[in-house]
Design an enzyme around this catalytic site. Structure first.
Site, short mmCIF file in Angstrom:
data_model
loop_
_atom_site.label_atom_id
_atom_site.label_comp_id
_atom_site.label_asym_id
_atom_site.label_seq_id
_atom_site.Cartn_x
_atom_site.Cartn_y
_atom_site.Cartn_z
N SER A 7 0.87 -1.18 0.00
CA SER A 7 0.00 0.00 0.00
C SER A 7 0.90 1.22 0.00
O SER A 7 2.10 1.13 0.31
CB SER A 7 -0.94 0.00 1.21
OG SER A 7 -0.23 -0.16 2.42
N GLU A 9 1.31 5.66 0.67
CA GLU A 9 0.82 6.93 1.21
C GLU A 9 1.24 8.07 0.29
O GLU A 9 2.40 8.15 -0.12
CB GLU A 9 1.39 7.18 2.61
CG GLU A 9 0.94 8.52 3.20
CD GLU A 9 1.63 8.86 4.50
OE1 GLU A 9 1.23 8.28 5.53
OE2 GLU A 9 2.56 9.70 4.50
N ASP A 101 -0.49 16.14 14.41
CA ASP A 101 0.52 17.07 14.91
C ASP A 101 -0.12 18.41 15.21
O ASP A 101 -1.05 18.84 14.51
CB ASP A 101 1.63 17.25 13.87
CG ASP A 101 2.40 15.98 13.60
OD1 ASP A 101 2.57 15.19 14.56
OD2 ASP A 101 2.81 15.75 12.45
N PHE A 209 13.70 14.47 10.08
CA PHE A 209 12.36 13.98 10.37
C PHE A 209 12.41 12.82 11.36
O PHE A 209 11.60 12.72 12.29
CB PHE A 209 11.68 13.56 9.07
CG PHE A 209 10.23 13.19 9.20
CD1 PHE A 209 9.43 13.76 10.18
CD2 PHE A 209 9.65 12.27 8.34
CE1 PHE A 209 8.08 13.43 10.29
CE2 PHE A 209 8.32 11.92 8.45
CZ PHE A 209 7.53 12.50 9.44
N HIS A 258 3.78 -1.08 3.79
CA HIS A 258 3.19 0.23 3.47
C HIS A 258 4.33 1.20 3.17
O HIS A 258 5.26 1.36 3.98
CB HIS A 258 2.38 0.73 4.67
CG HIS A 258 1.64 2.00 4.42
ND1 HIS A 258 0.61 2.09 3.51
CD2 HIS A 258 1.77 3.25 4.97
CE1 HIS A 258 0.13 3.33 3.52
NE2 HIS A 258 0.82 4.05 4.38
#
Length: 287
Positions: A7, A9, A101, A209, A258
């Site tokens: 999958s 994003e 967030d 990050f 993912h």
């Protein structure tokens, strides 16, 4: 070895140029026949309308099962559920439910006076509306969690509230995920735990990050990317690193991966190819 389910994003575009980039990204990856794809929701709900538009377009134009992200940030319960119902009107029955967030500049998360206090409340409401709900989880422990055990206990609360699946934050060490998976099972979590993989498109940005979200960076990985960047072979290392990580997970029984694409499809496509996930015959780039 059987190729894993996959999958992807994506994030919603904020400009015309970004819209073309998203379209090209989905066109490249849709022929790989993902189980589903998701579209993110900006910090503080800043891309609320863009996310709704994107999930509708991807489902319609590419014949994909799409999950919209939804957060608790800066919105009342009524406003949040209105967004969810807007997803449904666009043909979307899957939601990735997150606390979210805080808005840029805020010290931390503060619930809206009339909003959901946390992700568990949001999940309960969405499950009550009949959505298939997925949630986030953290192999390297959420930076705000009191402990690793408390983090897993919170994940169990989310599953018990109605979530059917958890997607992990990205990580760089297979053992981190495998230990986390075992501890989740020991805690009574029987929902699927899907590892999230981030092919490293930009090492400097990725490392920043990772530090912000608590993802552990192995020393040897940092040193390897520092050398690769100097030698102009960072993309080769990124593909090799992500493919090796994914292969280790699949060999340990993981059936679904993912990918966080960052709307940059090339690395994800090449990693998938290394795993035996290739374009399906009869699937055109646009439905």
């Amino acid at each position: 070895m059987t190729a894993p389910k996959i999958s992807f994003e994506f994030f919603p575009p904020k400009s015309l140029q970004a819209s073309f980039r998203l379209w090209d990204c989905v066109s490249t990856l849709a022929p790989l026949a993902p189980e589903w794809v998701s579209v993110t929701y900006g910090a503080g709900g800043t891309t609320r309308e863009l996310t709704r538009e994107a999930v509708g377009a991807l489902g319609k134009e590419f014949n994909l099962r799409v999950a919209g992200h939804l957060t608790c940030v800066d919105a009342s319960r009524a406003e949040t559920l209105e967004v969810a119902r807007g997803f449904r009107k666009a043909g979307v029955e899957d939601i990735v439910a997150l606390r979210g967030d805080p808005p840029k500049g805020a010290d931390g998360f503060t619930a809206h006076p009339d909003g959901f206090a946390n992700s568990v409340e949001l999940i309960e409401a969405l499950a009550g509306e009949g959505f298939k709900v997925r949630v986030g989880c953290y192999p390297d422990t959420h930076p705000e969690a009191a402990s690793a055990d408390a983090d897993i206990a919170w994940l169990k609360r989310k599953i018990d509230a109605g979530a059917s699946e958890a997607i992990s934050q990205f990580f760089f060490d297979a053992d981190s995920f495998l230990r986390f998976r075992d501890r989740c099972a020991a805690a009574g979590i029987d929902a699927p735990i899907v590892p999230g993989l981030l092919p490293i498109e930009n090492w400097e940005k990725t490392s920043r990050f990772a530090k912000a979200c608590g993802a552990h960076i192995p020393t040897e990985l940092a040193e390897a990317f520092d050398r690769a960047v100097r030698d102009d072979r960072a993309d080769l290392l990124a593909i090799a690193q992500a493919a090796e990580l994914a292969d280790t997970l699949v060999c340990e029984g993981v059936e679904h991966l993912h990918f966080y694409t960052l709307n940059r499809p090339e690395l994800t496509r090449d990693v998938c190819a290394a795993l035996g996930v290739v374009p399906q015959v009869g699937l055109s780039q646009v439905a």
